[in-house]
Design a protein around this motif. Structure first.
Motif, PDB file in Angstrom:
ATOM      1  N   ASP A   1      -6.412   3.484  -3.281  1.00  0.00           N
ATOM      2  CA  ASP A   1      -6.061   3.411  -1.864  1.00  0.00           C
ATOM      3  C   ASP A   1      -7.245   2.984  -1.008  1.00  0.00           C
ATOM      4  O   ASP A   1      -7.162   2.024  -0.255  1.00  0.00           O
ATOM      5  CB  ASP A   1      -5.538   4.769  -1.405  1.00  0.00           C
ATOM      6  CG  ASP A   1      -4.930   4.680  -0.034  1.00  0.00           C
ATOM      7  OD1 ASP A   1      -3.844   4.098   0.072  1.00  0.00           O
ATOM      8  OD2 ASP A   1      -5.570   5.148   0.934  1.00  0.00           O
ATOM      9  N   ARG A   2      -8.352   3.703  -1.135  1.00  0.00           N
ATOM     10  CA  ARG A   2      -9.501   3.441  -0.254  1.00  0.00           C
ATOM     11  C   ARG A   2     -10.259   2.192  -0.674  1.00  0.00           C
ATOM     12  O   ARG A   2     -10.609   1.361   0.144  1.00  0.00           O
ATOM     13  CB  ARG A   2     -10.486   4.620  -0.289  1.00  0.00           C
ATOM     14  CG  ARG A   2      -9.950   5.917   0.214  1.00  0.00           C
ATOM     15  CD  ARG A   2     -10.040   5.957   1.695  1.00  0.00           C
ATOM     16  NE  ARG A   2      -8.750   6.404   2.196  1.00  0.00           N
ATOM     17  CZ  ARG A   2      -8.392   6.356   3.454  1.00  0.00           C
ATOM     18  NH1 ARG A   2      -9.204   5.873   4.342  1.00  0.00           N
ATOM     19  NH2 ARG A   2      -7.213   6.769   3.829  1.00  0.00           N
TER      20      ARG A   2
ATOM     21  N   TRP B   1       2.588   1.544  -3.291  1.00  0.00           N
ATOM     22  CA  TRP B   1       1.696   2.064  -4.324  1.00  0.00           C
ATOM     23  C   TRP B   1       1.675   3.594  -4.304  1.00  0.00           C
ATOM     24  O   TRP B   1       1.789   4.235  -5.343  1.00  0.00           O
ATOM     25  CB  TRP B   1       0.285   1.525  -4.166  1.00  0.00           C
ATOM     26  CG  TRP B   1      -0.725   2.388  -4.848  1.00  0.00           C
ATOM     27  CD1 TRP B   1      -1.442   3.414  -4.296  1.00  0.00           C
ATOM     28  CD2 TRP B   1      -1.077   2.378  -6.232  1.00  0.00           C
ATOM     29  NE1 TRP B   1      -2.217   4.037  -5.226  1.00  0.00           N
ATOM     30  CE2 TRP B   1      -2.007   3.423  -6.447  1.00  0.00           C
ATOM     31  CE3 TRP B   1      -0.689   1.607  -7.326  1.00  0.00           C
ATOM     32  CZ2 TRP B   1      -2.566   3.704  -7.689  1.00  0.00           C
ATOM     33  CZ3 TRP B   1      -1.246   1.884  -8.567  1.00  0.00           C
ATOM     34  CH2 TRP B   1      -2.168   2.917  -8.741  1.00  0.00           C
ATOM     35  N   SER B   2       1.533   4.175  -3.116  1.00  0.00           N
ATOM     36  CA  SER B   2       1.409   5.633  -3.102  1.00  0.00           C
ATOM     37  C   SER B   2       2.720   6.288  -3.537  1.00  0.00           C
ATOM     38  O   SER B   2       2.714   7.292  -4.238  1.00  0.00           O
ATOM     39  CB  SER B   2       0.920   6.144  -1.753  1.00  0.00           C
ATOM     40  OG  SER B   2       1.896   5.953  -0.785  1.00  0.00           O
TER      41      SER B   2
ATOM     42  N   LYS C   1       0.837  -1.200   0.000  1.00  0.00           N
ATOM     43  CA  LYS C   1       0.000   0.000   0.000  1.00  0.00           C
ATOM     44  C   LYS C   1       0.874   1.253   0.000  1.00  0.00           C
ATOM     45  O   LYS C   1       0.673   2.178  -0.782  1.00  0.00           O
ATOM     46  CB  LYS C   1      -0.883  -0.036   1.245  1.00  0.00           C
ATOM     47  CG  LYS C   1      -1.902   1.054   1.319  1.00  0.00           C
ATOM     48  CD  LYS C   1      -2.775   0.847   2.541  1.00  0.00           C
ATOM     49  CE  LYS C   1      -3.466   2.134   2.909  1.00  0.00           C
ATOM     50  NZ  LYS C   1      -3.875   2.168   4.311  1.00  0.00           N
ATOM     51  N   GLN C   2       1.865   1.240   0.875  1.00  0.00           N
ATOM     52  CA  GLN C   2       2.780   2.375   0.938  1.00  0.00           C
ATOM     53  C   GLN C   2       3.541   2.483  -0.388  1.00  0.00           C
ATOM     54  O   GLN C   2       3.698   3.571  -0.940  1.00  0.00           O
ATOM     55  CB  GLN C   2       3.755   2.173   2.088  1.00  0.00           C
ATOM     56  CG  GLN C   2       4.489   3.437   2.449  1.00  0.00           C
ATOM     57  CD  GLN C   2       5.609   3.151   3.427  1.00  0.00           C
ATOM     58  OE1 GLN C   2       6.185   2.063   3.436  1.00  0.00           O
ATOM     59  NE2 GLN C   2       5.918   4.121   4.258  1.00  0.00           N
TER      60      GLN C   2
END
Ligand SMILES: Nc1ncnc2c1ncn2[C@@H]1O[C@H](COP(=O)(O)OP(=O)(O)OP(=O)(O)O)[C@@H](O)[C@H]1O
Ligand SMILES: [Mg+2]
Lengths: 314, 252
Positions: free
Chosen positions: B232-233, B182-183, B179-180
């Motif tokens: 993300d969400r 990805w951002s 997730k991290q």
């Protein structure tokens, strides 16, 4: 009234042989023991040197025998089971399983742990299939086998469920199915029911006995619950504490399936409990006032210089 | 439901204020366009497909770069966790590089690959791979030994132990790193596309700037934000929650 024959023989090498002779006479065909533990010793390094946890353990388990290992907390039951499983190495001595020397974990000896140790990323039936998949059995066949054993523990309805959706008792039953599906020579069980409530345990005692009667697996079952041991075992092996030694053995000859609440089981338990009490008192003294009780301190830590070879006689 | 309502009201009010400020006419159109013209640009961009193509190109780049990062990141994480010597050396290097803003890799990327797709994909990889490697390393180290012992008694060893037990067991950690990652990857993709001019959403923004078309710039920004939020969400937060629930890590 009590049919059981107590054979309270201290496990020196000689007595053990006598005992072994009696055992083989009782069960024809059991000439070669399924499991053979020979002079196993194990110590752990601690702050004040290395303390012996197990000292010269000798034990034989016959094919199809259900043996319970009991003893006070910390006496090394889990350590012994791990050594048999090949998950831990003994300092000295050896373990023979089915005529082969144990040297690491093997699929002939599957362990069922206190916590079910099911894999949450797989559903119930895939958990049961896990070991079969590693063995290279094809998908169709392993599904069949898995369902067969899930039926044996009455959980085939839950085959698609996720692990987090199961109760503690159901998880343990899946773990039993998973172990049985491997078709191992032996089942090693380390307090598998101790985290469950009394009713669930009662049911599982029945189920396990029925499974055992059906499959005739050799089972080594560790518990600190005497009544559980009497309910399940052909033979109870009691370990003494610090260092762990085989203190006494009891042959249980009650008809099966036994009930925890059966009067005979209760009476037997009381009798064995008395034996255990002296050991427990010893542990209590060590753990509770290790600081104040100097005499006990010396006894209980039993610090042995590493140079002295305690595993002699091999 | 009430949360959604609150948000809708908030954004409507924000657009209202924006329109009011626009109507006051303090700034010219090319500094502050009206929400209406931004909306028109958005719709127009989808109708003539420039925005769709831009999204497609950017998503393809991130898919390739991010996909490669997952593979390399998990592999690095595992070998670092497995070999003590690599932990002390490679592990330290990776933690050090993690502090470097991804855009600092740009000059190097340009020299190695030139002004093209590969340079941008390299930036994306550098953005994501370190987070994933670090998370995998800690995930593998935190795998309950009970799972490993159980698997061993059922005959798991070597790479199958990793594939069938250790990686799945480490997934709750790995997904956080993903997730991290990805951002970071999304950010470095945009930085790369803005600076290395070759199509994609970043390039569309630069075109808007060159044409003094502020509504295009803002329209593309909105698209970038929306994609970020969706991934993300709607993706990672959901997947992470699902994994934690299944792995029995949520407190109920
Ligand atoms: N890895 C280890 N390092 C050091 N000491 C250990 C280790 N594992 C076990 N011990 C010690 O060995 C002794 C025996 O432990 P073990 O877990 O075998 O006991 P147990 O009989 O299974 O107890 P319980 O009934 O509480 O489960 C304990 O005193 C424990 O402190
Ligand atoms: Mg134990």
């Amino acid at each position: 009234m009590l049919e059981g024959v107590e054979s309270g023989i201290p496990a020196t090498a000689d007595n053990e042989k006598i005992y072994g002779g009696v055992a083989t006479a009782e069960r024809p065909g059991g000439t070669q023991p399924k499991l053979c533990i020979r002079h196993v010793s194990k110590s752990f390094k601690s702050v004040n040197g290395s303390a012996y946890v197990l000292e010269d353990i000798n034990l034989e388990i016959r094919e199809g025998e259900f043996v319970c290992i009991v003893g006070p907390s910390g006496c090394g039951k889990t350590t012994l089971l791990n050594i048999v499983a090949g998950l831990e190495k003994a300092d000295s001595g050896e373990v023979w399983s089915n005529g082969h020397k144990v040297n690491g974990a093997g699929t002939d000896r599957v362990v069922i742990f206190q916590e079910a140790a099911l894999f949450p990323w797989l559903n119930v039936v895939k958990n049961v299939e896990f070991g079969l998949k590693l063995k290279g059995i094809n998908a169709k066949q392993r599904r069949e086998t898995a369902i067969q054993y899930l039926k044996m523990v009455h959980l085939s309805k839950f085959q698609k469920a996720h692990i987090h959706e199961l109760s503690g008792g159901m998880k343990q039953r899946v773990a039993i199915a998973r172990a049985l599906a491997m078709n191992p020579e032996m089942l090693l069980m380390d307090e598998p029911f101790s985290a469950l409530d009394a009713q669930t345990r009662w049911i599982l005692h029945f189920e396990l006995q029925n499974i055992w009667l059906k499959t005739k697996k050799t089972i080594m079952f560790v518990t600190h619950n005497i009544r559980e041991a009497v309910c399940l075992a052909d033979r109870i092996v009691m370990l003494s504490t610090t260092p762990g030694r085989v203190k006494k053995e009891f042959q249980i000859e009650l008809p099966r399936p036994r009930d925890d609440n059966d009067i005979n089981v209760a009476e037997y338990s009381t009798k064995i409990m008395k034996e255990l009490k002296s050991e427990i008192t010893k542990v209590m003294q060590c753990e509770m006032d290790a600081d104040s009780c100097v005499e006990c301190d010396i006894k209980c830590t039993s610090v042995i210089p590493e140079k002295i070879d305690m595993g002699g006689g091999i | 439901m009430r949360n959604v309502a609150k948000r809708v009201v908030f954004f409507l009010m924000l657009i209202g204020v924006w329109e009011l400020v626009y109507l006051c006419g303090i700034w010219p159109e090319y500094v502050l366009p009206s929400p209406v013209s931004v909306g028109k640009t958005l719709v127009g961009g989808f109708q003539n497909r420039t925005l769709l193509i831009g999204i497609g190109i950017s998503m393809k780049r991130i898919a390739i770069g991010y996909g490669i990062s997952i593979g390399i990141g998990i592999f690095l994480g595992i070998v670092i966790a497995r070999f003590r010597i690599l932990e002390d050396t490679l592990g330290a290097l990776i933690s050090g590089l993690q502090t470097l803003p991804t855009i600092c890799w740009l000059p190097l990327a340009l020299l190695w690959f030139g002004l093209n797709d590969r340079a941008i994909i390299f930036l994306v990889i550098m953005g994501a791979v370190l987070s994933i490697a670090i998370a995998t390393d800690s995930g593998v180290k935190n795998v309950p030994s009970l799972y490993i012992r159980a698997a061993k008694t059922m005959g798991a060893k070597g790479w199958r132990l990793y594939l069938e037990v250790i990686i799945p067991a480490a997934l709750p950690h790995i997904i956080i790193g993903m997730k991290q990652g990805w951002s970071f990857a999304w950010r470095s993709l945009m930085a790369g596309e803005l600076l290395i001019v070759c199509l994609g959403l970043g390039h569309l923004m630069m075109i808007g700037r060159e044409l003094n078309d502020m509504s295009q710039v803002i329209a593309v920004m909105i698209v970038i934000i929306i994609i970020g939020i969706v991934v993300d969400r709607l993706f990672f937060v959901k997947v992470e929650k699902r994994i934690r629930e299944r792995w029995g890590l949520t407190k109920s």
